[in-house]
Every structure is written in structure tokens, then in C-alpha cells.
Design a protein around this motif. Structure first.
Motif, PDB file in Angstrom:
ATOM      1  N   GLY A  52     -11.038 -45.894  68.819  1.00 53.13           N
ATOM      2  CA  GLY A  52     -12.170 -46.448  68.075  1.00 53.13           C
ATOM      3  C   GLY A  52     -12.420 -47.903  68.397  1.00 53.13           C
ATOM      4  O   GLY A  52     -13.564 -48.336  68.586  1.00 53.13           O
ATOM      5  N   THR A  53     -11.347 -48.681  68.498  1.00 53.15           N
ATOM      6  CA  THR A  53     -11.498 -50.102  68.833  1.00 53.15           C
ATOM      7  C   THR A  53     -12.030 -50.278  70.244  1.00 53.15           C
ATOM      8  O   THR A  53     -12.969 -51.056  70.484  1.00 53.15           O
ATOM      9  CB  THR A  53     -10.144 -50.807  68.690  1.00 53.15           C
ATOM     10  N   ASN A  56     -15.873 -48.984  70.628  1.00 53.66           N
ATOM     11  CA  ASN A  56     -16.869 -49.857  70.002  1.00 53.66           C
ATOM     12  C   ASN A  56     -16.957 -51.208  70.701  1.00 53.66           C
ATOM     13  O   ASN A  56     -18.044 -51.797  70.789  1.00 53.66           O
ATOM     14  CB  ASN A  56     -16.538 -50.053  68.516  1.00 53.66           C
ATOM     15  N   VAL A  59     -19.213 -50.705  73.686  1.00 51.55           N
ATOM     16  CA  VAL A  59     -20.622 -50.676  73.290  1.00 51.55           C
ATOM     17  C   VAL A  59     -21.162 -52.085  73.090  1.00 51.55           C
ATOM     18  O   VAL A  59     -22.257 -52.436  73.569  1.00 51.55           O
ATOM     19  CB  VAL A  59     -20.793 -49.832  72.005  1.00 51.55           C
ATOM     20  N   CYS A  60     -20.399 -52.922  72.407  1.00 47.87           N
ATOM     21  CA  CYS A  60     -20.839 -54.308  72.169  1.00 47.87           C
ATOM     22  C   CYS A  60     -20.965 -55.091  73.479  1.00 47.87           C
ATOM     23  O   CYS A  60     -21.932 -55.846  73.675  1.00 47.87           O
ATOM     24  CB  CYS A  60     -19.859 -55.004  71.226  1.00 47.87           C
ATOM     25  N   ALA A  81     -21.566 -50.836  65.735  1.00 43.50           N
ATOM     26  CA  ALA A  81     -20.321 -50.831  66.510  1.00 43.50           C
ATOM     27  C   ALA A  81     -19.351 -51.894  66.009  1.00 43.50           C
ATOM     28  O   ALA A  81     -18.130 -51.674  65.995  1.00 43.50           O
ATOM     29  CB  ALA A  81     -20.630 -51.045  67.991  1.00 43.50           C
ATOM     30  N   ASP A  84     -17.760 -50.456  62.813  1.00 42.99           N
ATOM     31  CA  ASP A  84     -16.783 -49.403  63.132  1.00 42.99           C
ATOM     32  C   ASP A  84     -15.536 -49.969  63.809  1.00 42.99           C
ATOM     33  O   ASP A  84     -14.423 -49.461  63.606  1.00 42.99           O
ATOM     34  CB  ASP A  84     -17.431 -48.354  64.027  1.00 42.99           C
ATOM     35  N   CYS A  85     -15.714 -51.032  64.602  1.00 41.76           N
ATOM     36  CA  CYS A  85     -14.560 -51.666  65.238  1.00 41.76           C
ATOM     37  C   CYS A  85     -13.651 -52.313  64.187  1.00 41.76           C
ATOM     38  O   CYS A  85     -12.419 -52.231  64.273  1.00 41.76           O
ATOM     39  CB  CYS A  85     -15.036 -52.698  66.250  1.00 41.76           C
ATOM     40  N   SER A  88     -11.580 -49.695  62.512  1.00 40.44           N
ATOM     41  CA  SER A  88     -10.420 -49.302  63.323  1.00 40.44           C
ATOM     42  C   SER A  88      -9.325 -50.359  63.323  1.00 40.44           C
ATOM     43  O   SER A  88      -8.143 -50.026  63.460  1.00 40.44           O
ATOM     44  CB  SER A  88     -10.878 -49.029  64.761  1.00 40.44           C
ATOM     45  N   SER A 125     -21.774 -49.210  57.468  1.00 37.82           N
ATOM     46  CA  SER A 125     -22.001 -48.138  58.443  1.00 37.82           C
ATOM     47  C   SER A 125     -23.028 -47.132  57.935  1.00 37.82           C
ATOM     48  O   SER A 125     -23.926 -46.699  58.688  1.00 37.82           O
ATOM     49  CB  SER A 125     -20.684 -47.430  58.757  1.00 37.82           C
TER      50      SER A 125
END
Length: 308
Positions: A52-53, A56, A59-60, A81, A84-85, A88, A125
């Protein structure tokens, strides 16, 4: 008379024995429940922390470095993102530690922070997903107006979502500082669970953070699907559009066949020139083909010296 006294004494002894045995069983159950067994399989969830880390963060980084990806929708995905990061990095590790020990072993301040970030990031989120559903519906229903939307309005919407989520999360943080029972469920002296324990906040927070966004997403996605179905039905039910699409495809097919074949017969060239002249002016033509169609056939023309 003596027999009755013996009978009463035996009855009292039996009742005392039953009470003592029930007390012993109860204490044994309490002692066995106080022994917190370690939950080793829960450590497999640490894979989600890493994936997850990393996902995301990628994506960033991609949205930040590539300017073509810096659109209105992708900026919402960038903010989502980040949320969500943080989930995580902060919420998942503390949740794994809590479930691994079976109870909360860390100080109370960490429990308060755990609940604060849990509510904050989950609310952020969910509302990001809600705004994305509304944004997609506006892109389909009003495509020209949605393109004119500036980045400033997008950043203001993202800032409003984070501010709104922080305001809701601060309520439970303050309640946890006032009374530990709002964030701790105390079973006994050796077992405590870190979770929301305020009934009013659970009810109103669930309505604001879960029920309202869920209703909005269902409505917007239903309208989006309905709008797409209507647009698709118009394309397939209009006979003029079908005829135009068929004619265009036939002309393109003939043009592709003409470019593949390059025969030298003048009759074929006359037929291909007729097909090209009947095609629409917007149809792309090969310059070599156009030259071969317009230029005379010099191979079949004999010079006067050759005739002599």
C-alpha cells in the motif's frame, strides 16, 4: 430428630461445595482470559503495509513528474493516494500490533492518536471517492463546462475535504483526552481494547462519514450509467448516423485496398480515381497514389524516335 439434623448438615455441605466449585471455575475462566495469546498469523497483513505504501507513493510521484497527468481528476487521485499512504504507514501498523497482542499494550496517548488518524483518513478517503463520482458525472453531462474548471477550484475542493475530515476527527480526539472510556473498552485490569466507545459519535459520525457519501455515490453512478446508456442508444437508433458510418468504413476499406495494390492498367486507375473522387474530402490520401492517378502512363507512350 437426629436424622433431620444430619440431613440438614449434608444439604448445607453439598450447597457449599457447589458454590465453591462454581467460584473456582469462574476464576479459572478469568485467569485463562487474562492470558493474552499472541496472534502470529496477523503479521501476514504487514504485506499490505508495504504494498500500500509503495503503490500510493508511485501514484504521487507519477502525477508530480508528468505534466500530462496533472488533470482535475488526477489531482483528486493524488490527494486520495496521500490519504491511503498514511493509512498504510500509521493506521495499519498500530492495528496489527493491537491484534497481535490481543489487547492494547501501548500508552493511552497512542490509542487516542490511533483513533484520530483512523477516523481522519477513512473520512478523507470516502469523501474523495464521493467527489470523484460527482466529477465523472459532470464530465459526461457537461463536458465543455467541466474542461473549463481551473486548478484553483480543484485545490479548494481538496482543501475543504481535508479540513472537514480534520474537524470531525478532532471531536473524538478531544473526547478521548477528556475521558479514556470514549476510546478504550476495558474488559478487566489486564485486557483493554482501543476502539470508539462513544455512542453519540458512532451514530452521527457513521451518518456523516458513511451513509451520506454512500447515497451520493449510488445516485451519481446510477445517473452516469443512465446517461451513457442514452447516448449509446442514440448512436445505434439514428439511421443517418449508421448510414454515414457504413459509407465511411466502405470508402476507407477501398482506399486501403488501393494503397496496397499498384497495378499498371489504365482501367484500374480510372476506377480508383472515381472511388477517390467520390470519397469525402477529409479522407486522407497517399501522395504517391495521388501522383500515380493524376500523372500519365509514360511507359505506354512511345517516343517518335522509337517509332522510326
Amino acid at each position: 430428630m437426629i436424622s433431620l439434623e444430619h440431613f440438614d448438615f449434608d444439604l448445607l455441605n453439598n450447597s457449599d461445595y457447589e458454590n465453591i466449585s462454581s467460584t473456582i471455575n469462574l476464576t479459572n475462566n478469568i485467569i485463562s482470559s487474562d492470558k493474552n495469546e499472541l496472534n502470529w498469523p496477523i503479521l501476514t497483513l504487514s504485506i499490505f503495509v508495504l504494498t500500500g505504501t509503495l503503490g500510493n507513493l508511485l501514484v504521487c510521484i507519477s502525477i508530480t513528474l508528468d505534466k500530462q497527468l496533472q488533470t482535475v481528476t488526477n489531482w483528486f487521485l493524488f490527494s486520495l493516494a496521500i490519504a491511503d499512504c498514511l493509512v498504510s504507514l500509521i493506521v495499519l501498523p498500530l492495528s496489527i500490533i493491537k491484534d497481535f497482542h490481543g489487547s492494547w499494550k501501548l500508552p493511552i496517548i497512542f490509542c487516542n492518536l490511533f483513533v484520530f488518524f483512523d477516523v481522519l483518513l477513512c473520512t478523507t478517503s470516502i469523501w474523495h471517492l464521493t467527489i470523484l463520482s460527482i466529477d465523472r458525472f459532470l464530465h459526461i453531462s457537461r463536458p465543455f463546462r467541466s474542461r473549463e474548471r481551473s486548478k484553483c477550484k480543484t485545490f479548494l475542493a481538496i482543501l475543504f475535504i481535508w479540513t472537514f475530515s480534520i474537524a470531525i476527527s478532532c471531536i473524538i480526539f478531544i473526547l478521548g483526552c477528556i475521558d479514556d472510556k470514549n476510546i478504550l473498552i476495558i474488559v478487566n485490569d489486564h485486557r483493554r481494547h482501543c476502539a470508539l466507545n462513544n455512542r453519540s459519535f458512532i451514530i452521527y459520525g457513521s451518518i456523516i462519514c458513511f451513509c451520506i457519501p454512500c447515497i451520493l455515490m449510488l445516485v451519481t453512478y446510477s445517473l452516469t450509467i443512465r446517461r451513457l446508456q442514452l447516448e449509446a442508444a442514440k448512436c445505434y437508433t439514428d439511421p443517418d448516423d449508421l448510414l454515414m458510418i457504413k459509407q465511411t468504413s466502405d470508402r476507407l476499406r477501398r482506399h486501403q485496398l488501393a494503397t496496397k495494390r499498384c497495378p499498371s492498367s489504365p482501367s484500374y486507375k480510372r476506377n480508383s480515381s472515381k472511388d477517390m473522387s467520390s470519397a469525402s474530402p477529409t479522407t486522407p490520401c497517399s501522395p504517391k497514389l495521388s501522383c500515380s492517378l493524376t500523372s500519365p502512363d509514360t511507359d505506354n507512350i512511345q517516343s517518335p524516335f522509337q517509332q522510326v
